[in-house]
Design a protein around this motif. Structure first.
Motif, PDB file in Angstrom:
ATOM      1  N   GLY A   1      11.768  -7.025 -25.983  1.00 27.23           N
ATOM      2  CA  GLY A   1      12.624  -6.437 -24.946  1.00 27.23           C
ATOM      3  C   GLY A   1      11.865  -5.282 -24.311  1.00 27.23           C
ATOM      4  O   GLY A   1      11.572  -4.293 -24.988  1.00 27.23           O
TER       5      GLY A   1
ATOM      6  N   VAL B   1       7.044  -7.875 -25.899  1.00 29.39           N
ATOM      7  CA  VAL B   1       7.484  -9.231 -25.555  1.00 29.39           C
ATOM      8  C   VAL B   1       8.749  -9.152 -24.713  1.00 29.39           C
ATOM      9  O   VAL B   1       9.646  -8.354 -25.014  1.00 29.39           O
ATOM     10  CB  VAL B   1       7.812 -10.032 -26.846  1.00 29.39           C
ATOM     11  CG1 VAL B   1       8.284 -11.440 -26.531  1.00 29.39           C
ATOM     12  CG2 VAL B   1       6.612 -10.054 -27.784  1.00 29.39           C
TER      13      VAL B   1
ATOM     14  N   ILE C   1      11.508 -11.881 -22.314  1.00 30.82           N
ATOM     15  CA  ILE C   1      11.857 -13.250 -21.916  1.00 30.82           C
ATOM     16  C   ILE C   1      11.608 -13.462 -20.420  1.00 30.82           C
ATOM     17  O   ILE C   1      11.413 -14.574 -19.960  1.00 30.82           O
ATOM     18  CB  ILE C   1      13.336 -13.497 -22.309  1.00 30.82           C
ATOM     19  CG1 ILE C   1      13.647 -14.958 -22.443  1.00 30.82           C
ATOM     20  CG2 ILE C   1      14.287 -12.813 -21.360  1.00 30.82           C
ATOM     21  CD1 ILE C   1      15.011 -15.206 -23.115  1.00 30.82           C
TER      22      ILE C   1
ATOM     23  N   ALA D   1      21.716 -11.778 -27.578  1.00 31.66           N
ATOM     24  CA  ALA D   1      20.257 -11.624 -27.434  1.00 31.66           C
ATOM     25  C   ALA D   1      19.629 -11.237 -28.781  1.00 31.66           C
ATOM     26  O   ALA D   1      18.554 -11.727 -29.134  1.00 31.66           O
ATOM     27  CB  ALA D   1      19.939 -10.573 -26.374  1.00 31.66           C
TER      28      ALA D   1
ATOM     29  N   VAL E   1      16.810 -13.512 -30.725  1.00 26.25           N
ATOM     30  CA  VAL E   1      15.517 -12.930 -31.102  1.00 26.25           C
ATOM     31  C   VAL E   1      15.320 -13.006 -32.622  1.00 26.25           C
ATOM     32  O   VAL E   1      14.244 -13.393 -33.096  1.00 26.25           O
ATOM     33  CB  VAL E   1      15.448 -11.468 -30.593  1.00 26.25           C
ATOM     34  CG1 VAL E   1      14.309 -10.720 -31.252  1.00 26.25           C
ATOM     35  CG2 VAL E   1      15.292 -11.444 -29.074  1.00 26.25           C
TER      36      VAL E   1
ATOM     37  N   ALA F   1      24.076   2.814 -18.980  1.00 28.53           N
ATOM     38  CA  ALA F   1      24.046   1.631 -19.839  1.00 28.53           C
ATOM     39  C   ALA F   1      24.593   1.908 -21.231  1.00 28.53           C
ATOM     40  O   ALA F   1      24.775   0.978 -22.001  1.00 28.53           O
ATOM     41  CB  ALA F   1      22.610   1.141 -19.952  1.00 28.53           C
TER      42      ALA F   1
ATOM     43  N   LYS G   1      29.602   1.473 -22.600  1.00 26.78           N
ATOM     44  CA  LYS G   1      29.697   0.327 -23.522  1.00 26.78           C
ATOM     45  C   LYS G   1      29.834   0.786 -24.982  1.00 26.78           C
ATOM     46  O   LYS G   1      30.532   0.163 -25.764  1.00 26.78           O
ATOM     47  CB  LYS G   1      28.516  -0.620 -23.326  1.00 26.78           C
ATOM     48  CG  LYS G   1      27.263  -0.267 -24.065  1.00 26.78           C
ATOM     49  CD  LYS G   1      26.234  -1.375 -23.982  1.00 26.78           C
ATOM     50  CE  LYS G   1      24.887  -0.912 -24.491  1.00 26.78           C
ATOM     51  NZ  LYS G   1      24.848  -0.544 -25.902  1.00 26.78           N
TER      52      LYS G   1
HETATM   53  N1  NAD Z   1      19.017   2.660 -21.887  1.00 24.70           N
HETATM   54  C1  NAD Z   1      19.198   3.672 -22.711  1.00 24.70           C
HETATM   55  O1  NAD Z   1      19.229   4.839 -22.306  1.00 24.70           O
HETATM   56  C2  NAD Z   1      19.378   3.432 -24.181  1.00 24.70           C
HETATM   57  C3  NAD Z   1      19.276   4.500 -25.084  1.00 24.70           C
HETATM   58  C4  NAD Z   1      19.443   4.264 -26.434  1.00 24.70           C
HETATM   59  C5  NAD Z   1      19.733   2.989 -26.896  1.00 24.70           C
HETATM   60  N2  NAD Z   1      19.862   1.958 -25.996  1.00 24.70           N
HETATM   61  C6  NAD Z   1      20.143   0.636 -26.528  1.00 24.70           C
HETATM   62  O2  NAD Z   1      18.915  -0.102 -26.568  1.00 24.70           O
HETATM   63  C7  NAD Z   1      19.156  -1.485 -26.255  1.00 24.70           C
HETATM   64  C8  NAD Z   1      18.320  -1.877 -25.057  1.00 24.70           C
HETATM   65  O3  NAD Z   1      18.768  -1.140 -23.950  1.00 24.70           O
HETATM   66  P1  NAD Z   1      17.937  -1.076 -22.591  1.00 24.70           P
HETATM   67  O4  NAD Z   1      18.625  -0.102 -21.729  1.00 24.70           O
HETATM   68  O5  NAD Z   1      16.502  -0.916 -22.901  1.00 24.70           O
HETATM   69  O6  NAD Z   1      18.189  -2.559 -22.035  1.00 24.70           O
HETATM   70  P2  NAD Z   1      17.473  -3.277 -20.814  1.00 24.70           P
HETATM   71  O7  NAD Z   1      18.466  -4.210 -20.259  1.00 24.70           O
HETATM   72  O8  NAD Z   1      16.826  -2.266 -19.941  1.00 24.70           O
HETATM   73  O9  NAD Z   1      16.305  -4.100 -21.520  1.00 24.70           O
HETATM   74  C9  NAD Z   1      16.516  -5.200 -22.355  1.00 24.70           C
HETATM   75  C10 NAD Z   1      15.318  -6.139 -22.217  1.00 24.70           C
HETATM   76  O10 NAD Z   1      15.455  -7.173 -23.172  1.00 24.70           O
HETATM   77  C11 NAD Z   1      14.966  -8.373 -22.581  1.00 24.70           C
HETATM   78  N3  NAD Z   1      15.487  -9.528 -23.328  1.00 24.70           N
HETATM   79  C12 NAD Z   1      16.762 -10.007 -23.359  1.00 24.70           C
HETATM   80  N4  NAD Z   1      16.823 -11.095 -24.154  1.00 24.70           N
HETATM   81  C13 NAD Z   1      15.580 -11.287 -24.646  1.00 24.70           C
HETATM   82  C14 NAD Z   1      15.004 -12.238 -25.511  1.00 24.70           C
HETATM   83  N5  NAD Z   1      15.743 -13.221 -26.051  1.00 24.70           N
HETATM   84  N6  NAD Z   1      13.689 -12.146 -25.789  1.00 24.70           N
HETATM   85  C15 NAD Z   1      12.926 -11.162 -25.256  1.00 24.70           C
HETATM   86  N7  NAD Z   1      13.423 -10.234 -24.413  1.00 24.70           N
HETATM   87  C16 NAD Z   1      14.733 -10.294 -24.118  1.00 24.70           C
HETATM   88  C17 NAD Z   1      15.468  -8.287 -21.158  1.00 24.70           C
HETATM   89  O11 NAD Z   1      14.763  -9.157 -20.301  1.00 24.70           O
HETATM   90  C18 NAD Z   1      15.223  -6.806 -20.858  1.00 24.70           C
HETATM   91  O12 NAD Z   1      13.944  -6.603 -20.305  1.00 24.70           O
HETATM   92  C19 NAD Z   1      20.656  -1.597 -26.040  1.00 24.70           C
HETATM   93  O13 NAD Z   1      21.264  -1.972 -27.239  1.00 24.70           O
HETATM   94  C20 NAD Z   1      21.065  -0.190 -25.670  1.00 24.70           C
HETATM   95  O14 NAD Z   1      22.410   0.083 -25.992  1.00 24.70           O
HETATM   96  C21 NAD Z   1      19.673   2.157 -24.667  1.00 24.70           C
END
Ligand code: NAD
Length: 450
Positions: free
Chosen positions: A7, A29, A31, A98, A102, A259, A263
């Motif tokens: 991700g 990595v 998708i 997801a 993974v 984000a 949620k």
């Molecule tokens: N954004 C933030 O500020 C933040 C902070 C702390 C924690 N989080 C948590 O971290 C996690 C990720 O958040 P984010 O904001 O980075 O999400 P995002 O949507 O920016 O990124 C997720 C990535 O995962 C990829 N992905 C999805 N399915 C996949 C698969 N099967 N194989 C490979 N890649 C795949 C997507 O293409 C995308 O690039 C979430 O659970 C979120 O709650 C986010």
């Protein structure tokens, strides 16, 4: 160490880049083929300060690579981070599809001992669930440990936050995995909390629910301040100096978005519901925040009388400054409310307009903040980008048709805005001139009574 991060979004990409910067070999990595193609050409999928420079330098020096091959990532790494999205399902629960996909693939490609790390924000019990998925899907039996390692970075300052994290939380039942994870995080020089996976998973939700509550609390204080003639900035200063409270997250505004908080607050309510617990405080926070997002619209409605046929300039679209993230941005609620009431919108954001175009229909996008306010009946500032603080307000006043300015982030000075001829509305603040006059009156009365 050899790491794989699955991700490449805000969390995965920033974590991968920072781990590479600290000397690890990282395979990222994703998708999405286009994302990976772009990253291999030095183009970032997100906007984060310093990310592009550090990422491209580490790529050129061979410490980070980008691929769509999860097999390549898993086979060549000892520690595998899951950093995919966990958005809300329609019922508020976290969507773990997801993570499941993974985890299933990681199991298939394991070729030795691996530590699988849940970096995504996931409900309590997910470490156990992922452990079972891996057991069930291994093609060959290999030892492994699943660790919960929640992420606390903030969008807009993600690289800085990662490099200067307040703490590292490691939820693990394995001494070996805890030791390796501690070593990996040593260069961050932050306190490390080693705990059980359930507590680690809960720490993340509790932190976000608490922060959302703090924001909502000061927003409600601001709303009351408006009614009683107090100034929320003074109140925030006064309570923020109390070390038990602290002055962080005491900026009132148009409600939280993004984000995570929306949620994660919904998800923690669901976690409670599943075990028969009614999380009343957080339920109220969610409800109050929904109302707060529309507060600038309500002020607009009151000031304009009717919105039908009116044109509104919106300054700022992303859910907060220094990010292009439009997920759950209050600007969406405000713009939709204006359009539903028969008004039209011109908008400007320094970075988020591309993303906004996929979400918001029938909005005229402007190239500069000045274009966005030209000939409008009212202006609403939604996101407190630094660029807006430096606006030539006299020029803005000359460009607008009406004189209503709603400052959803308390960026400007009440008295100056009034002097320029704006009908100025902000969040929970008082007219300083009026207050000086009021203080003078009080002083005179006190002297007279003395
Ligand atoms: N954004 C933030 O500020 C933040 C902070 C702390 C924690 N989080 C948590 O971290 C996690 C990720 O958040 P984010 O904001 O980075 O999400 P995002 O949507 O920016 O990124 C997720 C990535 O995962 C990829 N992905 C999805 N399915 C996949 C698969 N099967 N194989 C490979 N890649 C795949 C997507 O293409 C995308 O690039 C979430 O659970 C979120 O709650 C986010």
């Amino acid at each position: 160490m050899n790491l794989c991060v699955i991700g490449t979004g805000y969390v995965g990409l920033v974590s991968g880049v920072c781990f590479a910067e600290l000397g690890n070999k990282v395979i990222c990595v994703d998708i999405e083929e286009e994302k990976i193609r772009n990253l291999n050409n030095g183009i970032m999928p997100i906007y984060e300060s310093d990310l592009e420079d550090i990422c491209n330098r580490n790529r050129q020096e061979g410490r980070i690579e980008f691929t769509t091959s999860l097999e390549h990532g898993v086979k060549n790494s000892e520690i595998i981070f899951i950093a995919v999205g966990t958005p809300s399902l329609p019922n508020g629960q976290a969507d773990l599809s997801a993570v499941e996909a993974v985890a299933t693939d990681i199991a298939k490609y394991m070729n030795g001992y691996k530590i699988i790390v849940n970096k995504s924000t996931v409900p309590v019990g997910t470490q156990k669930w992922v452990t079972q998925i891996i057991k069930d899907n291994q093609r060959q039996k290999h030892d492994f440990d699943v660790v919960s390692n929640p992420e606390f970075l903030r969008e807009g300052t993600a690289v800085y936050d990662t490099m200067n994290t307040d703490r590292v939380v490691i939820g693990s039942v394995s001494h070996k995995a805890s030791k390796i994870m501690t070593e990996l995080h040593e260069p961050f020089n932050a306190p490390v909390i080693i705990t059980d996976p359930e507590s680690a998973e809960m720490i993340k939700y509790a932190a976000n629910a608490f922060l959302a509550t703090k924001i909502t609390f000061i927003n409600e204080i601001a709303n009351i301040c408006e009614k009683v003639g107090a100034d929320v900035k003074e109140v925030a200063k006064g309570i923020g100096l109390d070390r038990r409270i602290s002055n962080r997250f005491l900026e009132p505004g148009v409600g939280y978005g993004g984000a995570c908080f929306p949620k994660d607050t919904k998800a923690i309510v669901k976690i409670g519901e599943k075990v028969g617990y009614d999380f009343e405080v957080v339920k109220s926070v969610i409800r109050v925040n929904e109302k707060q997002k529309l507060r600038p619209f309500k002020k607009l409605e009151k000031a304009l009388g009717t919105i039908e046929g009116k044109r509104v300039g919106i300054l700022g679209l992303s859910f907060k400054p220094n990010t292009d993230d439009m997920r759950e941005a209050p600007s969406i609620d405000i713009i939709c409310a204006i359009q539903n009431a028969g008004g039209t919108v011109k908008a400007y954001d320094p970075i988020a307009m591309d993303g906004a175009q996929n979400i918001l229909r029938n909005v005229e996008y402007a190239n500069t903040p000045y274009d966005a306010v030209k000939d409008v009946d009212a202006v609403i500032l939604v996101t407190e980008w630094k660029e807006f603080e430096q606006l030539d307000l006299k020029r803005v006043k000359d460009l607008v048709k009406g004189n209503i300015f709603i400052d959803g982030r308390n960026v400007f000075n009440y008295t100056e805005m009034k002097k320029l001829g704006f009908e100025y509305y902000c969040i929970g603040r008082r007219d300083d001139e009026y207050y000086k006059h009021y203080l003078k009156e009080v002083a005179i009365t006190a002297l007279e009574n003395h």
